[in-house]
Design a protein around this motif. Sequence first.
Motif, mmCIF file in Angstrom:
data_model
loop_
_atom_site.group_PDB
_atom_site.id
_atom_site.type_symbol
_atom_site.label_atom_id
_atom_site.label_comp_id
_atom_site.label_asym_id
_atom_site.label_seq_id
_atom_site.Cartn_x
_atom_site.Cartn_y
_atom_site.Cartn_z
ATOM 1 N N GLN A 3 5.192 9.184 -0.993
ATOM 2 C CA GLN A 3 4.077 8.618 -1.753
ATOM 3 C C GLN A 3 3.400 9.740 -2.544
ATOM 4 O O GLN A 3 2.318 10.186 -2.186
ATOM 5 C CB GLN A 3 3.139 7.976 -0.728
ATOM 6 N N TYR B 22 5.933 -1.108 -4.173
ATOM 7 C CA TYR B 22 5.528 0.174 -3.563
ATOM 8 C C TYR B 22 5.373 0.086 -2.044
ATOM 9 O O TYR B 22 5.838 0.977 -1.322
ATOM 10 C CB TYR B 22 4.235 0.686 -4.214
ATOM 11 N N ALA B 23 4.701 -0.952 -1.574
ATOM 12 C CA ALA B 23 4.425 -1.019 -0.136
ATOM 13 C C ALA B 23 5.626 -1.591 0.621
ATOM 14 O O ALA B 23 6.149 -0.956 1.542
ATOM 15 C CB ALA B 23 3.173 -1.859 0.122
ATOM 16 N N TRP B 28 5.348 2.645 0.877
ATOM 17 C CA TRP B 28 4.066 3.311 0.688
ATOM 18 C C TRP B 28 2.978 2.573 1.458
ATOM 19 O O TRP B 28 3.060 1.373 1.696
ATOM 20 C CB TRP B 28 3.700 3.341 -0.792
ATOM 21 N N PRO B 30 -0.923 1.460 1.365
ATOM 22 C CA PRO B 30 -2.119 1.362 0.519
ATOM 23 C C PRO B 30 -3.322 2.011 1.194
ATOM 24 O O PRO B 30 -3.485 1.907 2.419
ATOM 25 C CB PRO B 30 -2.345 -0.151 0.372
ATOM 26 N N PHE B 41 -3.259 3.693 -3.903
ATOM 27 C CA PHE B 41 -2.369 4.525 -3.098
ATOM 28 C C PHE B 41 -2.770 5.985 -3.329
ATOM 29 O O PHE B 41 -2.904 6.416 -4.487
ATOM 30 C CB PHE B 41 -0.909 4.373 -3.538
#
Lengths: 143, 143
Positions: A3, B22-23, B28, B30, B41
Motif C-alpha cells: 500500500q 484496492y481493498a 489494501w 482503508p 488509504f
Amino acid sequence: MDQRVHFLTLSTADLDAARAFYADALGWTPALDVPGEILFFQVAPGLMLGLFDAVKFAEDLGGGGEVGPPAGVTLSHNVESPAAVATLVTKMADAGGTVLKAPQEGKFGGIFHAHVRDPNGVVWEIAHNPHWRVDADGRVILG
Amino acid sequence: MDQRVHFLTLSTADLDAARAFYADALGWTPALDVPGEILFFQVAPGLMLGLFDAVKFAEDLGGGGEVGPPAGVTLSHNVESPAAVATLVTKMADAGGTVLKAPQEGKFGGIFHAHVRDPNGVVWEIAHNPHWRVDADGRVILG
C-alpha cells in the motif's frame, strides 16, 4: 501489492515556471532537476513529486493522450491554524499562484481551507484540519 | 512553505469499484471509508490517498469544473525486479485494471515499467528502478 506510492508524477507545461514557483518563491529544494525533462521534489518520507514535461509525460504514457494540465487531482498541505492558511495562500498568490477558493470553512471534513492553482494548473488545498494528526512513526490519524 | 504533501485526493466516479480494486483484490486496508463520499488509504508515512466521490470533488473545488477521471497524473509503485513488475501487472489486470503499457524498458530514467489504469481512470506506473532507493530515514536517493 504494498500500500505505497513512491512517485507522484504530474504533467507540467512549463518547468521553468514550476522551478520559479516551488524553488525560488516557496523555498523548496529540488532533489533532482533535469531542465527540459523533469523536476523532482521529495514531499514525504519515501515519496517523490515529479513535475514531468507535459510532452514527455504524454509520450511516456502512450496512447496519444492529450497534453493538458492535471485534472481530477488535488494536493493538500496542512498547516497549524486558520490564520496560517490565510498567510500561506497569500504567499502562494504572491509567488504566481491563482486563488481558486479564498480561505473559508470547508463543506467536507470539518476543515478550514483554500484552493490555490500553481502556474501549471496543479491545484493545492491549503488546510487547517483539527481532525488530523501524524504520529511519530508516520501513521496518519483521522477523526 | 514546508515541502510536504499531506493528502493526495483523486476524483473518483465509482467508490465501490475503488474499494473492490484496492481493498478486496489488492489487499489494501482503508484508513477511513465513508460510503458515497470518500475512501482513504495511507500510502506513505504522513501521506493519505483520498479517493473522493467525483461529484463532491467538483463541488468542493467550485468553479463549475467538469467531473472527469484524473488526468495528467500518474502514481508510481516500485518493485524489486522486472519480473515483479510483470507479476504485479497481471495481478492488477486480474483485479479489473486495464494494462495501458505492457511491461517494457522505459524511455526515461533507465527503468523497466508498465502502466495500468484502475477502474476509475487512475494510472499507475509499476516500475523496477535500479537508480532509486529509500534510506532508513525516508530520504529518497535518485541516481
